[in-house]
Write a protein that holds these residues in place. Structure first.
Motif, PDB file in Angstrom:
ATOM      1  N   SER A  79      18.117  36.521  41.753  1.00  0.00           N
ATOM      2  CA  SER A  79      17.844  36.346  40.325  1.00  0.00           C
ATOM      3  C   SER A  79      19.035  36.774  39.474  1.00  0.00           C
ATOM      4  O   SER A  79      19.338  36.152  38.459  1.00  0.00           O
ATOM      5  CB  SER A  79      16.582  37.099  39.910  1.00  0.00           C
ATOM      6  N   LEU A  83      20.995  34.252  37.087  1.00  0.00           N
ATOM      7  CA  LEU A  83      21.098  34.637  35.689  1.00  0.00           C
ATOM      8  C   LEU A  83      22.521  34.480  35.161  1.00  0.00           C
ATOM      9  O   LEU A  83      22.738  34.067  34.028  1.00  0.00           O
ATOM     10  CB  LEU A  83      20.628  36.089  35.521  1.00  0.00           C
ATOM     11  N   ARG A  91      20.475  23.766  42.710  1.00  0.00           N
ATOM     12  CA  ARG A  91      19.074  23.946  42.328  1.00  0.00           C
ATOM     13  C   ARG A  91      18.111  23.496  43.411  1.00  0.00           C
ATOM     14  O   ARG A  91      17.156  24.198  43.728  1.00  0.00           O
ATOM     15  CB  ARG A  91      18.781  23.178  41.033  1.00  0.00           C
ATOM     16  N   ARG A 140       5.154  29.827  41.552  1.00  0.00           N
ATOM     17  CA  ARG A 140       5.777  30.273  40.289  1.00  0.00           C
ATOM     18  C   ARG A 140       6.497  31.605  40.461  1.00  0.00           C
ATOM     19  O   ARG A 140       7.587  31.792  39.938  1.00  0.00           O
ATOM     20  CB  ARG A 140       4.722  30.408  39.201  1.00  0.00           C
ATOM     21  N   ALA A 144      10.549  31.920  39.981  1.00  0.00           N
ATOM     22  CA  ALA A 144      11.083  32.708  38.870  1.00  0.00           C
ATOM     23  C   ALA A 144      12.387  33.389  39.271  1.00  0.00           C
ATOM     24  O   ALA A 144      13.301  33.523  38.454  1.00  0.00           O
ATOM     25  CB  ALA A 144      10.059  33.743  38.426  1.00  0.00           C
ATOM     26  N   CYS A 145      12.479  33.812  40.512  1.00  0.00           N
ATOM     27  CA  CYS A 145      13.691  34.487  40.987  1.00  0.00           C
ATOM     28  C   CYS A 145      14.765  33.513  41.432  1.00  0.00           C
ATOM     29  O   CYS A 145      15.941  33.718  41.160  1.00  0.00           O
ATOM     30  CB  CYS A 145      13.346  35.406  42.156  1.00  0.00           C
ATOM     31  N   PRO A 148      14.882  29.507  38.008  1.00  0.00           N
ATOM     32  CA  PRO A 148      14.232  29.602  36.702  1.00  0.00           C
ATOM     33  C   PRO A 148      14.271  28.288  35.914  1.00  0.00           C
ATOM     34  O   PRO A 148      13.600  28.176  34.899  1.00  0.00           O
ATOM     35  CB  PRO A 148      15.013  30.709  35.993  1.00  0.00           C
ATOM     36  N   GLU A 149      15.018  27.304  36.400  1.00  0.00           N
ATOM     37  CA  GLU A 149      15.029  25.995  35.742  1.00  0.00           C
ATOM     38  C   GLU A 149      13.655  25.344  35.818  1.00  0.00           C
ATOM     39  O   GLU A 149      13.327  24.478  35.012  1.00  0.00           O
ATOM     40  CB  GLU A 149      16.020  25.027  36.414  1.00  0.00           C
ATOM     41  N   ARG A 151      10.153  25.220  34.968  1.00  0.00           N
ATOM     42  CA  ARG A 151       9.338  25.837  33.918  1.00  0.00           C
ATOM     43  C   ARG A 151       7.844  25.625  34.128  1.00  0.00           C
ATOM     44  O   ARG A 151       7.032  26.313  33.520  1.00  0.00           O
ATOM     45  CB  ARG A 151       9.778  25.298  32.562  1.00  0.00           C
TER      46      ARG A 151
END
Length: 175
Positions: A79, A83, A91, A140, A144-145, A148-149, A151
């Motif tokens: 993450s 970030l 991805r 999810r 998230a980690c 994050p693209e 949604r």
């Protein structure tokens, strides 16, 4: 796989002074709640990055073979890399890594809509009531980690198998 990005050089001392100056400005702004919130934000970020660095060091010291693989597979370190746009995997690879972490039910990637950020998954087998909701929540959390693209997550359930027909024995006695 895309090439790893390198972070621009940062002067740690200058950055530390800048943080202190901003906190001082907020403290003298007259609103103690704003100053307290800013200090809490800085503490939280320091805890987050400190935990990530500690984890990275632990993973590197325990690595056998490819130490980068351990870093990329760790949620906290991954993450931080995502970030800062430093994660070396694209991805699709990160999405696949996250989806692979969901064990029950096993999921397959169906589609990703870049415009809406919606990832559509299909459960390989139906695990009963609520399985789509639990699969969605698990996906999810992992995404998230790692990605994050993404949604939004949609989970299609596997079609139900054929209906079982009960066949009884033939009636006994005269016809």
């Amino acid at each position: 796989m895309s090439a790893p990005t390198t972070a621009p050089p940062v002067d740690a001392e200058r950055t530390g002074r800048r943080i202190e100056e901003v906190l001082d400005r907020l403290a003298t702004s007259g609103d103690p709640a704003v100053a307290a919130a800013a200090e809490e934000l800085v503490r939280s970020l320091m805890d987050f990055y400190g935990a990530g660095l500690a984890r990275a060091l632990h993973l590197l010291s325990a690595a056998k073979g490819d130490p980068v693989a351990g870093l990329l597979g760790d949620e906290l370190v991954a993450s931080l890399l995502v970030l800062h746009d430093l994660h070396p995997e694209d991805r699709d690879t990160r999405v696949a890594r996250a989806v692979d972490r969901v064990r029950e039910p096993a999921l397959d990637i169906v589609d990703f809509d870049e415009e809406s950020g919606t990832l559509t998954l299909r459960a390989r087998e139906s695990a009963g009531c609520g399985s789509a909701d639990s699969a969605k929540a698990a996906a999810r959390a992992a995404l998230a980690c790692f990605a994050p693209e993404v949604r939004n997550v949609e989970v299609e359930t596997a079609p139900a198998g054929p209906t079982l027909l009960q066949i009884g024995t033939a009636p006994t006695g005269p016809r």
